[in-house]
Design a protein around this motif. Structure first.
Motif, short mmCIF file in Angstrom:
data_model
loop_
_atom_site.label_atom_id
_atom_site.label_comp_id
_atom_site.label_asym_id
_atom_site.label_seq_id
_atom_site.Cartn_x
_atom_site.Cartn_y
_atom_site.Cartn_z
N LEU A 2 31.07 0.57 61.26
CA LEU A 2 31.12 1.82 61.54
C LEU A 2 30.17 2.12 62.53
N TYR A 3 28.89 1.40 62.72
CA TYR A 3 27.86 1.52 63.81
C TYR A 3 28.51 1.10 65.03
N PHE A 4 29.40 0.25 65.12
CA PHE A 4 29.96 -0.34 66.22
C PHE A 4 30.90 1.03 67.02
N LEU A 5 31.79 1.55 65.81
CA LEU A 5 32.69 2.39 66.36
C LEU A 5 32.10 3.68 66.66
N SER A 6 30.99 3.93 66.05
CA SER A 6 30.10 5.12 66.46
C SER A 6 29.84 5.18 67.81
N LEU A 7 29.06 3.94 68.20
CA LEU A 7 28.53 3.86 69.60
C LEU A 7 29.67 3.68 70.66
N PHE A 8 30.94 3.19 70.07
CA PHE A 8 32.09 3.06 71.04
C PHE A 8 32.51 4.59 71.40
N LEU A 9 32.91 5.39 70.37
CA LEU A 9 33.17 6.88 70.58
C LEU A 9 32.24 7.65 71.49
N ILE A 10 30.81 7.36 71.14
CA ILE A 10 29.90 8.32 71.92
C ILE A 10 29.78 7.88 73.32
N SER A 11 29.91 6.63 73.64
CA SER A 11 29.84 6.08 75.08
C SER A 11 31.31 6.75 75.77
N SER A 12 32.41 6.56 75.14
CA SER A 12 33.71 7.05 75.51
C SER A 12 33.62 8.15 75.75
N SER A 13 32.90 9.33 75.00
CA SER A 13 32.84 10.40 75.03
C SER A 13 32.26 11.02 76.23
N ILE A 14 30.76 10.34 76.61
CA ILE A 14 30.17 10.50 77.75
C ILE A 14 30.81 10.09 79.02
N LEU A 15 31.65 9.24 78.95
CA LEU A 15 32.34 8.67 79.97
C LEU A 15 33.54 9.45 80.55
N VAL A 16 34.16 9.98 79.39
CA VAL A 16 35.44 11.08 79.69
C VAL A 16 34.78 12.38 80.18
#
Length: 339
Positions: A2-16
């Motif tokens: 869940l930690y990695f998933l959370s970081l991935f989603l946050i990074s994706s949000s910023i990029l988008v």
């Protein structure tokens, strides 16, 4: 995980957000970034308040675990209905909807077989459904909190801005509902304030026929605005839309064809409808200036549940991923217990 998933989603949000990729839902990414972070905190934190919340959630989830099969059937029905109603769905999305629906129906049928057989595996399924119930409860609370948070946002209107008032279903006798009156009164207030300040605004009302042989929502909305002091030249009617998606898609085409020099749009809708409006507004290229208005208390409660289901289905790909992950996690836990 869940930690990695959370970081991935946050990074994706910023990029988008930076790249302004409209085909990727920024709102869904932000929503599930927050949801994942909450799941991490509740499941992993040993701080007493979070431990207490985790315990209370487990008790509540255990109480409604038996309802989860019915919820899965409802989701399957909604997804199959989407295939029937929305002819614009791609072949891939139709396949995905069918896969989800068949999977959920299969799980429910197997659960029913277990109950009929009075198999000891029923206790295992209850434990698994408790995890799914906990996910749905946290998801619902996040949905309510974010809609209420977005309700706090206020935007200034400027000359040549366009107010977009989204429609809502008319009453059984074809009259404007209380929900719609709140939206229209907000548009009236903003329009009259702008007029006193010497600013020129235009209002677009959107909404098709709720039922056959009844005038469209948009026509009723326009009549209400005219009766309350807005000149009919300042109002444009879009009377073909039958959903939020069609509201914003049709209005975008209207803006390009008839109002090429408009400054910005300001969308007006009910507070429980904000997340879904943001979802489609991002996809169709709107600037995200959306104002939520309150509605009557009793209707608001049921509207929130309806909108939660609609948003759940709208973001079904991510929800499906989370629920499958929870089912797998639950099966692993149950197998360890019964070894």
């Amino acid at each position: 995980m869940l930690y990695f998933l959370s970081l991935f989603l946050i990074s994706s949000s910023i990029l988008v957000a930076i790249m302004k990729w409209r085909k990727v839902s920024l709102i869904a990414l932000i929503y599930f970034s927050l949801l994942t972070a909450i799941l991490v905190i509740i499941n992993e934190s040993h701080w007493y308040p979070f431990s207490l919340i985790r315990y209370l959630l487990y008790i509540l989830s255990s109480g409604i675990a038996l309802l989860i099969p019915f919820f899965l059937l409802l989701l399957a029905y909604l997804m199959l209905s989407r295939i029937e109603d929305d002819r614009s769905l791609s072949g891939m999305r139709i396949f995905f909807n069918l896969t989800i629906s068949i999977t959920f129906i299969g799980i429910v049928i197997f659960t029913a077989w277990v109950v009929i057989q009075k198999n000891y595996y029923m206790t295992r399924f209850l434990a698994i459904y408790t995890l799914v119930a906990m996910y749905l409860i946290i998801n619902l609370f996040l949905f309510i909190i974010l809609n209420l948070f977005l309700l706090l946002f206020r935007f200034n209107v400027r000359s040549k801005d366009i107010l977009l008032v989204l429609g809502a279903q008319l009453t059984t006798d074809g009259e404007i509902s209380e929900t719609l009156i709140y939206r229209l009164n907000k548009a009236l207030k903003l329009f009259k304030q702008a007029k006193r300040n010497g600013q020129k605004l235009h209002v677009i009302v959107s909404g098709g026929n709720s039922r056959e042989n009844v005038v469209s929502e948009a026509e009723k909305m326009a009549k209400y605005l005219i009766a309350n002091g807005i000149d009919h030249h300042c109002i444009t009617i879009e009377d073909q839309a039958r959903s939020t998606r069609e509201n914003l898609m049709n209005i975008q085409s209207l803006l390009k064809n008839r109002f090429p020099d408009h400054k910005k749009t300001l969308i007006i809708t009910s507070y429980f409808h904000l997340l879904r409006t943001y979802f489609y507004a991002w996809r169709f290229g709107y600037n995200l200036r959306i104002i939520g208005v309150r509605t009557q208390f009793g209707h608001g409660f049921f509207a929130i549940l309806r909108e939660y289901l609609a948003f759940f289905v709208l973001t079904k790909e991510l929800n499906y991923f989370f629920m499958i992950a929870l089912l797998i996690h639950g099966i692993r836990q149950v197998l360890l217990i019964f070894q």
